[in-house]
Design an enzyme around this catalytic site. Structure first.
Site, PDB file in Angstrom:
ATOM      1  N   GLU A 166       0.796  -1.273  -0.016  1.00  0.00           N
ATOM      2  CA  GLU A 166      -0.060  -0.091  -0.036  1.00  0.00           C
ATOM      3  C   GLU A 166       0.468   1.045  -0.022  1.00  0.00           C
ATOM      4  O   GLU A 166       0.480   2.404  -0.333  1.00  0.00           O
ATOM      5  CB  GLU A 166      -0.908  -0.014   1.294  1.00  0.00           C
ATOM      6  CG  GLU A 166      -2.312  -0.619   1.044  1.00  0.00           C
ATOM      7  CD  GLU A 166      -3.314  -0.418   2.249  1.00  0.00           C
ATOM      8  OE1 GLU A 166      -2.797   0.245   3.036  1.00  0.00           O
ATOM      9  OE2 GLU A 166      -4.311  -0.724   2.006  1.00  0.00           O
TER      10      GLU A 166
ATOM     11  N   LYS B  16     -13.896  -0.457  -3.971  1.00  0.00           N
ATOM     12  CA  LYS B  16     -14.921  -0.123  -2.836  1.00  0.00           C
ATOM     13  C   LYS B  16     -16.194   0.787  -3.722  1.00  0.00           C
ATOM     14  O   LYS B  16     -17.099   0.052  -3.238  1.00  0.00           O
ATOM     15  CB  LYS B  16     -14.338   0.771  -1.749  1.00  0.00           C
ATOM     16  CG  LYS B  16     -13.508   0.099  -0.830  1.00  0.00           C
ATOM     17  CD  LYS B  16     -13.154   0.755   0.185  1.00  0.00           C
ATOM     18  CE  LYS B  16     -11.870   0.410   1.064  1.00  0.00           C
ATOM     19  NZ  LYS B  16     -11.507   1.423   1.861  1.00  0.00           N
TER      20      LYS B  16
ATOM     21  N   HIS C 215       8.484 -26.651  -0.652  1.00  0.00           N
ATOM     22  CA  HIS C 215       7.996 -27.617  -1.273  1.00  0.00           C
ATOM     23  C   HIS C 215       6.977 -27.202  -2.396  1.00  0.00           C
ATOM     24  O   HIS C 215       6.145 -28.193  -2.813  1.00  0.00           O
ATOM     25  CB  HIS C 215       7.528 -28.861  -0.306  1.00  0.00           C
ATOM     26  CG  HIS C 215       8.466 -29.274   0.594  1.00  0.00           C
ATOM     27  ND1 HIS C 215       8.782 -30.572   0.387  1.00  0.00           N
ATOM     28  CD2 HIS C 215       9.082 -28.578   1.612  1.00  0.00           C
ATOM     29  CE1 HIS C 215       9.838 -30.703   1.472  1.00  0.00           C
ATOM     30  NE2 HIS C 215      10.072 -29.695   2.123  1.00  0.00           N
TER      31      HIS C 215
HETATM   32  O1  PA5 Z   1      -4.169   1.008   5.394  1.00  0.00           O
HETATM   33  C1  PA5 Z   1      -5.271   1.411   5.008  1.00  0.00           C
HETATM   34  O2  PA5 Z   1      -5.619   2.456   5.184  1.00  0.00           O
HETATM   35  C2  PA5 Z   1      -6.334   0.174   4.992  1.00  0.00           C
HETATM   36  O3  PA5 Z   1      -5.818  -1.057   4.988  1.00  0.00           O
HETATM   37  C3  PA5 Z   1      -7.442   0.382   6.410  1.00  0.00           C
HETATM   38  O4  PA5 Z   1      -6.474  -0.098   7.470  1.00  0.00           O
HETATM   39  C4  PA5 Z   1      -8.345  -0.714   6.165  1.00  0.00           C
HETATM   40  O5  PA5 Z   1      -9.062  -0.293   5.041  1.00  0.00           O
HETATM   41  C5  PA5 Z   1      -9.354  -0.667   7.271  1.00  0.00           C
HETATM   42  O6  PA5 Z   1      -9.845   0.608   7.496  1.00  0.00           O
HETATM   43  P1  PA5 Z   1     -10.480   1.381   8.784  1.00  0.00           P
HETATM   44  O7  PA5 Z   1      -9.473   1.076  10.028  1.00  0.00           O
HETATM   45  O8  PA5 Z   1     -10.822   2.655   8.628  1.00  0.00           O
HETATM   46  O9  PA5 Z   1     -11.776   0.218   8.954  1.00  0.00           O
END
Ligand code: PA5
Length: 447
Positions: free
Chosen positions: A287, A422, A308
């Site tokens: 990310e 999303k 393996h």
């Molecule tokens: O790194 C990120 O921003 C995402 O992976 C969030 O952690 C994930 O979508 C969960 O988001 P939230 O904590 O707002 O529910």
């Protein structure tokens, strides 16, 4: 005590002068991070977190953990992505991946939900809880994420049906933004105890905030030791002297290897209890760096298991990967292989050797084979998989990532790409406000 970066396995692939040539970029990246002048500077609260965390809230979490231990046999932790992976990685790393299957009197089992949309997974967990007493820690920074919100709706009803609204209130803990989001409003309205993920810490950097700390404390992990490990790492890796800073070296070498066409990093471990650490690393690195059509693709592997399966590819497939090995020096409990009079399995050459010894030879043999096969390999040796080293390792990887991301020329602290799916999902589900996209997407799916 500590973690050490070993670089024998990249000597063949990177010359010493390549590191010194890239040093000015490392210094610039370091300066950007510490001066707060780099891209995404609103999200660097994790840099000083090991020193500047809210001490009063930390004590409140310990008290909440005691309350959970006293009235619950199960803690249900609801969250996804950054609100899930770090906490689960911590539990497995420190307590072992079989924590729930082992006896731990006085401490609850910890079940994670809201990290997928699988009905079967959810019903299995409900069945596993059975008639046992439970508490809930619902975690969402935004307070609006679909997967945990759905899971919470289901578990909120379950806990209210079991204990009544007042009783449930004593068993639900919400970890979220200090003011915004549906979860915060709901928690305030229902009167739940809340813990805060501060604005300046992004989800994937939040494991040392209440996101990870409350569940660790509930499971009996020494959270002060976790923070101590992170503090020591923050001090140890603060300097910008490449020769004396393993964290910067790791960041710099990743960039050098990337420029040589090594676009895939495999984070390999030799302990099943580090599997979730690999999952946490994948989110943190993917990310943060995978944007603007750039970045190293992070994967994780569990050895010797995966030797393996994907071992063939690593040894002999496309030469576009490098490996970073997490090696834990000391087993928590080492088992010795005994001699057998009949020796039908022919294993007496291992008599009186420990399993950890055998594992270390698997690691040594694999390391040499992969280097010989053209895979640059760095090794991070970890003295022990305990609370202290977890904190240290988390900080090592977070800081290395920030430096590496700045060197790559991206903003390591945003994640614009995760919104695309999303929006489509909301439109397809008929969420108000997405009507126009719905028709268009449905038409595209039909063709
Ligand atoms: O790194 C990120 O921003 C995402 O992976 C969030 O952690 C994930 O979508 C969960 O988001 P939230 O904590 O707002 O529910």
């Amino acid at each position: 005590m500590g973690i050490t970066l070993k670089l024998n396995g990249i000597k063949k692939f990177v010359r010493d002068d390549e590191l010194s040539k890239i040093e000015p970029m490392v210094k610039t990246a370091s300066e950007l991070l510490y001066s707060g002048k780099g891209a995404g500077n609103d999200f660097i609260g994790w840099v000083n977190l090991p020193f500047e965390y809210d001490k009063e809230e930390f004590e409140r979490m310990k008290a909440a953990a005691k309350k959970i231990q006293s009235n619950s046999q199960v803690l249900v932790v609801i969250g996804i992505g950054g609100s899930y992976l770090g906490g689960r990685a911590a539990l497995d790393f420190i307590k072992g991946s079989n924590y729930n299957n082992k006896k731990h009197p006085g401490f609850p089992d910890v079940y994670f939900v809201g990290n997928s949309i699988s009905s079967d997974y959810l019903s299995d967990i409900i069945e596993m809880i059975g008639d046992r007493d439970f508490s809930i820690n619902v975690i969402s920074k935004s307070g609006t994420t679909t997967e945990p919100a759905i899971a919470f709706r289901i578990f909120k009803k379950m806990i209210e049906d079991k204990y009544g609204k007042e009783g449930a209130k004593e068993r639900i803990f919400a970890t979220t933004d200090k003011a915004r989001g549906a979860l915060k409003s709901l928690a305030d309205k229902e009167g739940y105890e809340t813990f805060v993920i501060t604005d300046d810490i992004g989800g994937r950097f939040s494991v040392l905030t209440p996101v990870g700390i409350l569940l660790m404390a509930a499971a009996g992990i020494d959270v002060d030791e976790v923070m101590k490990g992170a503090q020591d790492a923050a001090n140890q890796y603060k300097n910008d002297d490449l020769a004396n800073n393993d964290c910067l070296k790791y960041a710099a070498l990743r960039n050098i290897l990337y420029r040589k066409g090594k676009g895939i990093e495999i984070l390999a471990n030799y302990e099943p209890s580090l599997t979730m650490f690999g999952e946490w690393y994948k989110q943190l690195y993917a990310e943060s760096e995978g944007k603007d059509q750039k970045g190293i693709f992070p994967v994780s592997a569990n050895f010797s298991t995966d030797l393996h399966s994907i071992g063939q590819f690593i040894q002999d497939g496309s030469r576009n990967l490098f490996e970073t090995v997490l090696w834990v020096d000391k087993a928590k409990k080492d088992i010795v292989i005994e001699a057998d009079e009949e020796n039908l399995d022919g294993l007496n050459f291992l008599a009186d050797k420990s399993i950890q010894f055998v594992n270390s030879k698997a690691y040594g043999g694999t390391f040499l084979a992969h280097v010989d096969g053209g895979v640059p390999t760095m090794v991070i040796e970890i003295e022990k998989a305990d609370a202290y080293h977890f904190g240290q390792l988390v900080y090592f990887f977070e800081k290395a990532l920030a430096i590496s991301g700045y060197m790559l020329g991206v903003n390591p602290f945003d994640q614009p790409g995760v919104e695309a799916y999303k929006k489509n999902m909301f439109a397809l589900l008929g969420k108000p406000g997405y009507e126009e996209q719905k028709a268009e997407l449905e038409a595209r799916l039909e063709n």
